[in-house]
Scaffold this active site. Structure first.
Site, short mmCIF file in Angstrom:
data_model
loop_
_atom_site.label_atom_id
_atom_site.label_comp_id
_atom_site.label_asym_id
_atom_site.label_seq_id
_atom_site.Cartn_x
_atom_site.Cartn_y
_atom_site.Cartn_z
CG HIS A 1 -2.15 0.81 1.10
ND1 HIS A 1 -2.20 1.98 0.36
CD2 HIS A 1 -3.39 0.66 1.62
CE1 HIS A 1 -3.41 2.50 0.45
NE2 HIS A 1 -4.16 1.72 1.20
CG ASP B 1 -10.36 -9.94 -19.78
OD1 ASP B 1 -9.64 -10.95 -19.86
OD2 ASP B 1 -11.24 -9.66 -20.62
#
Length: 465
Positions: free
Chosen positions: A177, A399
């Site tokens: 992060h 994807d």
């Protein structure tokens, strides 16, 4: 209206996973960093809450394109290697500088880590893939005896491909992060996925490091109180309730219709209105406090949530493609009694005020505050923290050439039981539903469900005002 909220259940299962190989992934070409190079991280990157790895998992069902199981790992490794050239800081390591701040360092240990694993189970045996499940933890690689919150000298990308017996597979991803916030992570993930899908490097937009944009002012100018960083005095039953018993993760699918009615009921009595987030956050906060039966009733509670500050930055604007942390923590406060006995509209106004308080000057004040008094411990007691993932393109960005994942998102909230997450509904692209995940002591789960699902009391309270 209760039918517009569905409680989601997950299977408590054991997933046997065998690690087959560990693959270091280096940038595919030259990068603008040599041995000994260092990169500055901003005070927003250095927030104590950012010193974590964010674990997510993506499931892909078997199809003709992924029938060659070994090609899955190779495709992901090759694409990651290519994308690590423009995103080269993710191939470095974190270390502490002399002033205690983190920086990216390029030394002997470099590159991302790809782990290939397999399981004798099929994806169908994992149960409903629409809801986060803590028992999916083996699908995210952790080093043996890895300490909680360890980020120093770790690969900044840790990915695990788990091949299932049915031909489907999962991608477990742990991303540091400190390097990127949620929007930045989606930008990186989309570049990796598009590169895998096309076989050539795709970066749109071009990644921008530019952490000097958030250099503190000289001298620092702190113009706000910043309650989000103030120490929390333990004085309620809340921490005992949350941490002394094993938390239970509960998830609810909230329809677009329920959210619309909730928003209508939550409108404050002024001309400013409220957002769907304001209404949802207020309703969750009130239901949570009621279910936990917090005492004493005059105890001051906090609600915190991250606000994307990118649109606030005008002078100068942030460069397109910046993938670092550009979030500020908004904070609303209220006595327990006001949350229990006050109206939903009053609570939604508190949330709205906290959200709208994040301005360009507030961002700069936050940077300067952390330059002078940087918190060095996570504050857990006395508050609920809501994380909004509904605006992240989790499914669209992932994807890699094998279609949209069946599930994309976090796994386990129980290590931080004061956190609630709003997730997009992955079962349908256009449903507009939100999945709300929250942790509670087992003794409070039934009450929370009752308060959260029922709008009848809110309607009757609203009519009586």
């Amino acid at each position: 209206m209760a039918s517009c909220v569905e409680e989601l259940h997950f299977s408590h299962i054991h997933i046997p996973v065998t690690i087959d190989q560990m693959i270091p992934v280096l940038p595919a070409g030259p990068i603008p960093a040599v041995h000994g190079s260092r990169l500055y991280l901003s005070n927003l990157d250095n927030m104590i809450g950012a010193r974590v790895f964010t674990p997510t998992v993506y499931f892909y069902k078997s199809n003709y394109m992924s029938s060659n199981r070994k090609s899955v790992t190779k495709t992901l490794c090759d694409a990651l290697s290519r994308v690590l050239v423009p995103y080269y800081p993710l191939s470095g390591r974190l270390r502490e500088a002399s002033n205690g701040k983190l920086e990216v360092f390029f030394g002997q240990e470099q590159g991302a880590l790809m782990v290939e694993a397999h399981s004798d189970m099929g994806l169908a045996e994992l149960g409903d893939l629409a809801v986060p499940n803590p028992t999916w933890a083996p699908l995210n690689y952790r080093f043996p005896n890895e300490e909680p919150y360890k980020v120093l000298d770790m690969p900044l990308i840790i990915a695990q491909v788990t091949l299932f017996a049915c031909g489907g597979f999962s991608l477990g991803l742990r991303l540091c992060h400190c390097i990127c916030d949620g929007i930045g992570a989606m930008q990186f993930l989309a570049a990796w996925a598009a590169t895998a899908k096309t076989g050539t490097l795709v970066t749109n937009p071009e990644p921008c490091w530019d952490r000097d944009f958030f250099q503190p002012r000289n001298p620092p100018k702190i113009k706000y109180r910043h309650p989000e960083f103030m120490r929390i005095e333990e004085g309620s039953s809340l921490t005992m309730s949350l941490w002394k018993s094993k938390p239970v993760q509960k998830c609810y699918k909230v329809s677009q219709q329920f959210q619309a009615q909730l928003k209508s009921l939550a409108q404050p009595n002024d001309m400013l209105g409220c957002s769907t987030f304001d209404a949802m956050a207020a309703h969750v906060w009130r239901s949570w406090v009621k279910a936990l039966d917090v005492k004493p009733v005059d105890y001051e509670l906090r609600l915190t949530f991250s606000v994307n500050a990118r649109p606030k930055l005008k002078n100068p604007p942030l460069k397109q493609g910046f993938y670092g942390n550009v979030v500020c923590v908004a904070c609303g406060t209220s006595p327990v009694n006001n949350l229990i006995k006050g109206s939903l509209s009053e609570t939604s106004r508190l949330v709205r005020e906290a959200r709208l308080s994040i301005s360009e000057e507030y961002v700069r004040s936050t940077v300067d505050y952390m330059e002078i008094d940087r918190p060095n411990r996570l504050e857990f007691g006395g508050k609920l923290s809501i994380t909004q993932w509904t605006r992240f393109s989790l499914y669209e960005s992932a994807d890699f050439g094998w279609g949209r994942p069946s599930y994309a998102g976090p796994i386990d909230l129980t290590p931080t039981p004061q956190v609630c997450v709003f997730l997009p509904d992955g079962s349908s692209e256009c449903s507009g539903a939100t999945v709300v995940c929250i942790c509670l002591p087992g003794s409070a789960t039934h009450k929370f469900t009752e308060f959260f699902l029922c709008l009848k009391d809110l309607i009757s309270n609203d009519e009586s005002e």
